[in-house]
Write a protein that holds these residues in place. Sequence first.
Motif, mmCIF file in Angstrom:
data_model
loop_
_atom_site.group_PDB
_atom_site.id
_atom_site.type_symbol
_atom_site.label_atom_id
_atom_site.label_comp_id
_atom_site.label_asym_id
_atom_site.label_seq_id
_atom_site.Cartn_x
_atom_site.Cartn_y
_atom_site.Cartn_z
ATOM 1 N N VAL A 159 47.863 47.449 30.575
ATOM 2 C CA VAL A 159 47.971 46.618 31.774
ATOM 3 C C VAL A 159 47.213 45.323 31.500
ATOM 4 C CG1 VAL A 159 47.455 46.410 34.229
ATOM 5 C CG2 VAL A 159 48.141 48.632 33.284
ATOM 6 N N ILE A 160 47.896 44.192 31.637
ATOM 7 C CA ILE A 160 47.328 42.887 31.289
ATOM 8 C C ILE A 160 47.113 42.067 32.552
ATOM 9 C CG2 ILE A 160 47.753 40.731 30.053
ATOM 10 C CD1 ILE A 160 49.375 42.376 28.036
ATOM 11 N N LEU A 161 45.941 41.424 32.632
ATOM 12 C CA LEU A 161 45.605 40.538 33.743
ATOM 13 C C LEU A 161 45.513 39.112 33.208
ATOM 14 C CD1 LEU A 161 44.450 43.446 34.481
ATOM 15 C CD2 LEU A 161 42.853 42.244 35.988
ATOM 16 N N PRO A 162 46.549 38.292 33.401
ATOM 17 C CA PRO A 162 46.449 36.882 33.000
ATOM 18 C C PRO A 162 45.447 36.147 33.889
ATOM 19 C CG PRO A 162 48.741 37.581 33.296
ATOM 20 C CD PRO A 162 47.880 38.628 33.907
ATOM 21 N N ALA A 163 45.203 34.890 33.574
ATOM 22 C CA ALA A 163 44.241 34.092 34.332
ATOM 23 C C ALA A 163 44.642 34.009 35.789
ATOM 24 C CB ALA A 163 44.142 32.692 33.728
ATOM 25 N N GLY A 164 43.651 34.139 36.660
ATOM 26 C CA GLY A 164 43.896 34.053 38.093
ATOM 27 C C GLY A 164 42.613 34.299 38.847
ATOM 28 N N SER A 165 42.733 34.334 40.151
ATOM 29 C CA SER A 165 41.541 34.534 40.981
ATOM 30 C C SER A 165 41.702 35.786 41.815
ATOM 31 C CB SER A 165 41.325 33.324 41.900
ATOM 32 O OG SER A 165 42.448 33.144 42.756
ATOM 33 N N MET A 166 40.537 36.328 42.218
ATOM 34 C CA MET A 166 40.526 37.535 43.026
ATOM 35 C C MET A 166 39.355 37.447 43.992
ATOM 36 S SD MET A 166 40.437 41.463 41.649
ATOM 37 C CE MET A 166 40.637 42.845 42.766
ATOM 38 N N TRP A 167 39.528 38.011 45.150
ATOM 39 C CA TRP A 167 38.486 37.959 46.182
ATOM 40 C C TRP A 167 37.171 38.490 45.624
ATOM 41 C CZ3 TRP A 167 38.050 41.631 50.907
ATOM 42 C CH2 TRP A 167 37.095 41.127 51.802
ATOM 43 N N ALA A 168 36.112 37.738 45.786
ATOM 44 C CA ALA A 168 34.847 37.989 45.107
ATOM 45 C C ALA A 168 34.240 39.342 45.428
ATOM 46 C CB ALA A 168 33.848 36.893 45.449
ATOM 47 N N ARG A 169 34.372 39.786 46.689
ATOM 48 C CA ARG A 169 33.648 40.988 47.071
ATOM 49 C C ARG A 169 34.083 42.186 46.217
ATOM 50 N NH1 ARG A 169 33.372 43.773 52.926
ATOM 51 N NH2 ARG A 169 34.046 41.705 53.529
ATOM 52 N N ASN A 170 35.406 42.310 45.977
ATOM 53 C CA ASN A 170 35.897 43.458 45.228
ATOM 54 C C ASN A 170 35.412 43.439 43.783
ATOM 55 O OD1 ASN A 170 37.940 44.761 47.197
ATOM 56 N ND2 ASN A 170 38.364 42.577 47.277
#
Length: 720
Positions: free
Chosen positions: A518-529
């Motif tokens: 499973v690959i996660l390319p560049a991006g943003s995610m909600w900080a709390r998680n």
Amino acid sequence: MVDSDVHITEHAAAAPRAGYRAHATALRERWRRLPWPVRFLLAIIGFLFAIWLILFITKGRFLKGSFEQIVGKRLQREVRVEGDFQLYFAPISIKFLAEKARIGNLPWASQPALFRADLIDARIAPLSLLFADKVRLPWLELRNGAVDLEWSRDHRHNTWTLGDPNVEGKPMVFPLITQAKLAGTTLRYRDPRMQLNADIGFETVRARDTRFASDVRLSGTGRMRDKPFTLKGSLLSPNATVSRGKNSLQMRAQAGATIVDVAGTLRGATELEGSDLRLVTRGPNLSLLFDFLGAAIPDTRPYRFTSALTKVGEEWRFTHLKGRFGASDLAGSFTASLPNNRLLLKADLATQTLDIVDAAPFFGYDPDKIEKQGAAGAIETVQGTPRLLPDAPLRVEAIRNFDANVSYSVKRVRAQHVPISAIALTLKLDRSLLTLSPLSFDMSGGHVASDIEINARGAPVKTSYDIHMAPTPMGTLLARWGVEQSGTTGTIKGRVQMTGLGDTLHDSLATANGRIAVILPAGSMWARNVQLSELDVGTFVTKMFSGKLKQPVEINCGLIAFTVRNGVAAADPILIDTKKNVMIGRGGFSFRNESLDLAFRADGKKISLFSGQSPIGINGYFARPGINVVSPELLTRGGAALALGVVGTPIASLLAFVDSGDAKGAACGPILAGASAQAQRTKRGAPRDDVGRGTTAKDEKGRGSKGEQKRQDKKFLGIF
């Protein structure tokens, strides 16, 4: 005077003789003047007429012995007619009548006679004997007849394939009968492979409807795979005075709660070509109905379907099919045929709304338990541990009996927390090789395409999985687990390639070898998680007090990959590089007993106060996973904090939770390529020494202690 009278008499007698001779001479002259082709044709017609006349006068009774001998030799069966015998043209169709007729059976058959009857009286269309594929009988009467149709145990021979007894059995081909009168007639059918026994009786009564001359009623019983069934019906033959009359058929077959009703018209009593029939079927489980075809499909909830039914060539076509199974709809068309004496099913089906409960049997789950218990209904307890992967076996013997080519689409899936729609499936079954290719669907704004091959041609069954997940929005996919779409722009893509052995989903995965990435390319995610998963309390508190709780955290790249060996998946690697942290995971899980033993650790790139910097353990089972936040390493650091607090000041105890901020940034190239742990590099290009070696060991070197290896063998493999 007397002499004169005698002379006159002789002269009068000679005159007709001379006239006859002159007439015969004239005829001969006319015959000679005809062209020879005409004379040849007239000679043949005259010869045939003579034969017709002889047969008509004698009724062909003198042919009885020749008939028994010639037909018996051609059929390679004993043929006997003990009573009256007639075979002649009446006047154009062939009339065949035989009393006490009998055709012998093959030595292996369970009955001595293939056919016997006290009386058989038939009219046969002569041209159908020469030019047609099927013999046409405008009329057939049978009195106390009995027909025995039986397959051999090896299913290579049958009693109705006449001629060479060593030739392979062919499908049954009935003559085209326009009208029939049957009294005390029975049909017996036996098929050991399909485990099908049937005994059907026929009787003819006078029809009540004046449009019909007779009503052939049938009734019978039988057993299919040790399940009893009954058969009832009637065939109304049209009155000869009704122009273009058609036979009206009504029939019901019932096995327990499974019912099939067929009604409509036939051109002839057995003339199925161009039939106009309507079928209605209902029952508790559609797979029980397909058992009668010798085909295997997944179980279903109660169903009811209607369709038009006709026969075109060698195909039975079910068109305008529509109905429901459980809480789901189904429509389309379906065809059954027997090319090369092998059942072939073709279907083009579509569902507008598929209830998730109705989909449960496709994966081997019990729909009734799922309906009553929800997701908990998918969990079984095996040897004291919960199991999620189903153990319902593939019916290997059943799928060897038929081939299939099916297209199926689903517009939407009715299910809470299952964001799946637009399912498209092409299923092909070719002599025990089952392929689901492609099997695709939309999920959370992304798309999943898979190719699955189940090879049951040998033992054990071999299954190959190749599943692609196109870039899918992380916020939509993980919304159920608290990830907010707002502030989350990251995506996830992945691929699963595995091959395993076994006739259940659980067994094939428990023996699987391959890779999951499973690959996660560049991006943003909600900080709390992110920060909660990293256990970086200092950063989380700083964000909370500064009012930037919803500020997204930047993900540079990430890879969650496992190498699967004999059903055990080892992290290879788990590596996620964010703007401020590097998360590393080690350990693995087992498809064998569905156990989990993973450890995740996050190291800060910058110094951070209150960072746990200690692995978070994920343990338990697929069905009941657990999170161990307070790991042994964290407890050790907590003990150090307590000692510092006693010796020094309370502030000193905080030093044990300070993240030194020395995490090595990751090179995203190998990560985005889904490379193994050994191929991973730091941002500066140096080989990483902190992502393990593709084993289930949880230390950085990927070797693990003997104690850990023993514990994991016990946990993953059940070795004590």
